[in-house]
Write a protein that holds these residues in place. Structure first.
Motif, PDB file in Angstrom:
ATOM      1  N   TRP A 226      -9.401  40.769  91.807  1.00 33.99           N
ATOM      2  CA  TRP A 226      -8.575  41.043  90.637  1.00 33.99           C
ATOM      3  C   TRP A 226      -7.959  42.431  90.759  1.00 33.99           C
ATOM      4  O   TRP A 226      -8.644  43.401  91.077  1.00 33.99           O
ATOM      5  N   ILE A 227      -6.672  42.518  90.513  1.00 34.60           N
ATOM      6  CA  ILE A 227      -5.934  43.775  90.589  1.00 34.60           C
ATOM      7  C   ILE A 227      -5.257  44.026  89.244  1.00 34.60           C
ATOM      8  O   ILE A 227      -4.597  43.140  88.695  1.00 34.60           O
ATOM      9  N   SER A 228      -5.406  45.254  88.718  1.00 36.21           N
ATOM     10  CA  SER A 228      -4.771  45.562  87.429  1.00 36.21           C
ATOM     11  C   SER A 228      -4.139  46.946  87.457  1.00 36.21           C
ATOM     12  O   SER A 228      -4.565  47.833  88.201  1.00 36.21           O
ATOM     13  N   GLY A 229      -3.106  47.099  86.631  1.00 36.08           N
ATOM     14  CA  GLY A 229      -2.458  48.393  86.464  1.00 36.08           C
ATOM     15  C   GLY A 229      -1.729  48.850  87.710  1.00 36.08           C
ATOM     16  O   GLY A 229      -1.278  48.067  88.535  1.00 36.08           O
ATOM     17  N   GLY A 230      -1.590  50.177  87.840  1.00 30.18           N
ATOM     18  CA  GLY A 230      -0.932  50.765  88.989  1.00 30.18           C
ATOM     19  C   GLY A 230       0.463  51.266  88.683  1.00 30.18           C
ATOM     20  O   GLY A 230       0.971  51.139  87.565  1.00 30.18           O
ATOM     21  N   VAL A 231       1.074  51.855  89.717  1.00 26.70           N
ATOM     22  CA  VAL A 231       2.408  52.429  89.616  1.00 26.70           C
ATOM     23  C   VAL A 231       3.278  51.824  90.710  1.00 26.70           C
ATOM     24  O   VAL A 231       2.843  51.693  91.859  1.00 26.70           O
ATOM     25  N   THR A 232       4.516  51.470  90.388  1.00 27.40           N
ATOM     26  CA  THR A 232       5.433  50.888  91.370  1.00 27.40           C
ATOM     27  C   THR A 232       6.170  51.990  92.116  1.00 27.40           C
ATOM     28  O   THR A 232       6.026  53.177  91.820  1.00 27.40           O
ATOM     29  N   ASN A 233       7.011  51.573  93.066  1.00 26.58           N
ATOM     30  CA  ASN A 233       7.784  52.548  93.837  1.00 26.58           C
ATOM     31  C   ASN A 233       8.888  53.206  93.015  1.00 26.58           C
ATOM     32  O   ASN A 233       9.520  54.158  93.460  1.00 26.58           O
ATOM     33  N   THR A 234       9.128  52.695  91.805  1.00 23.67           N
ATOM     34  CA  THR A 234      10.092  53.335  90.902  1.00 23.67           C
ATOM     35  C   THR A 234       9.372  54.130  89.818  1.00 23.67           C
ATOM     36  O   THR A 234       9.958  54.461  88.785  1.00 23.67           O
ATOM     37  N   ALA A 235       8.080  54.434  90.066  1.00 21.46           N
ATOM     38  CA  ALA A 235       7.266  55.247  89.151  1.00 21.46           C
ATOM     39  C   ALA A 235       7.062  54.588  87.791  1.00 21.46           C
ATOM     40  O   ALA A 235       6.837  55.265  86.785  1.00 21.46           O
ATOM     41  N   GLN A 236       7.124  53.261  87.754  1.00 20.83           N
ATOM     42  CA  GLN A 236       6.867  52.530  86.516  1.00 20.83           C
ATOM     43  C   GLN A 236       5.402  52.113  86.470  1.00 20.83           C
ATOM     44  O   GLN A 236       4.881  51.543  87.429  1.00 20.83           O
ATOM     45  N   TYR A 237       4.756  52.372  85.352  1.00 25.30           N
ATOM     46  CA  TYR A 237       3.362  51.970  85.175  1.00 25.30           C
ATOM     47  C   TYR A 237       3.295  50.481  84.848  1.00 25.30           C
ATOM     48  O   TYR A 237       4.131  49.963  84.093  1.00 25.30           O
ATOM     49  N   GLN A 238       2.277  49.828  85.416  1.00 27.10           N
ATOM     50  CA  GLN A 238       2.146  48.385  85.252  1.00 27.10           C
ATOM     51  C   GLN A 238       0.980  48.035  84.333  1.00 27.10           C
ATOM     52  O   GLN A 238      -0.052  48.707  84.354  1.00 27.10           O
ATOM     53  N   ASN A 239       1.158  46.981  83.537  1.00 32.63           N
ATOM     54  CA  ASN A 239       0.050  46.497  82.708  1.00 32.63           C
ATOM     55  C   ASN A 239      -0.347  45.078  83.101  1.00 32.63           C
ATOM     56  O   ASN A 239      -1.024  44.383  82.357  1.00 32.63           O
TER      57      ASN A 239
END
Length: 248
Positions: A226-239
């Motif tokens: 299971w993987i949650s959250g993180g930051v994309t290459n465009t500096a967008q936070y993920q939920n």
């Protein structure tokens, strides 16, 4: 005697002892069962990288307890730390010294790291990636990985990952390790996922994410990653919460 010899943990003997004692001892030579167990132990030692998936009761110490380890990282005075320390809550007598938890030192990693990942498979401790300081003084992500054996308090280098990674997830699923996302040596955020097979001592790419991701969290439950959250290459936070099925 055959039944008694089956309780000897030949896999915990070193190779020299197996050759000089077990293979030449008359009790072992007279027992087909014991000879088979010794040969099994020798094959176990010869297959160094596959040992995590070849663990049996004959390769594990009789006494085991839950132990907490801390590995590497940063200190104010040291950029990258090699230290491996552990705390064993079973050892009640030494649990507290002057109200401070008693952490004992073990063999340090081959090289100091920070922002690395750690996973446990087959009672071995795996460390991969992270930042390493080079001779020039520059720190950047690396591909290298190593494995710690608590029985011998020793480290062994394993195959390096395909990508340099830091701020990623490393997880053990079934008989493999998975390295998920992270940032490379150029600080580019990665969508890639790769799998380590200890039997082959080899990393291979598997299905990537649909987007690049770093600084995410990961956990294995019910055989799924299971993987949650993180930051994309465009500096967008993920939920988002995603699940990886290794057999799919």
């Amino acid at each position: 005697m055959d039944e008694l010899l089956q309780y000897i943990r030949f896999g915990l003997m070193d190779v020299d002892t197996l050759h000089t004692v077990a293979l030449s001892h008359p009790l072992v030579q007279a027992s087909e069962t014991a000879t088979a167990l010794v040969n099994e132990a020798l094959e176990y030692h010869q297959s160094i990288y596959a040992q995590p998936v070849w663990q049996t009761r004959r390769t594990k110490p009789r006494f085991q307890s839950d132990t907490l380890y801390i590995i590497g990282g940063k200190k104010r005075e040291v950029c990258k730390v090699k230290e491996l320390r552990y705390f064993n809550p079973v050892d009640q007598e030494n649990a507290l010294i002057a109200a401070i938890a008693n952490w004992s030192e073990l063999a340090p990693m081959p090289v100091g790291r920070s922002h690395h990942c750690v996973a446990v498979m087959g009672d071995f401790l795996f460390v991969a990636g992270g930042e390493v300081e080079h001779a020039s003084g520059r720190s950047c992500a690396v591909r290298t990985a190593c494995r710690y054996d608590p029985r011998s308090n020793s480290w062994a280098e394993i195959a390096s990952m395909k990508n340099c990674r830091e701020h990623f997830v490393l997880a053990a699923v079934d008989e493999c390790l998975y390295a998920v996302g992270g940032r490379n040596e150029l600080r580019q955020v990665l969508p890639t996922v790769e799998r380590y097979c200890p039997k082959k001592n080899k990393w291979t790419f598997v299905q990537s994410f649909d987007r690049s991701l770093s600084c995410h969290a990961g956990y294995v439950a019910d055989g799924l990653l299971w993987i949650s959250g993180g930051v994309t290459n465009t500096a967008q936070y993920q939920n988002r919460l995603m699940v990886y099925e290794p057999n799919q």
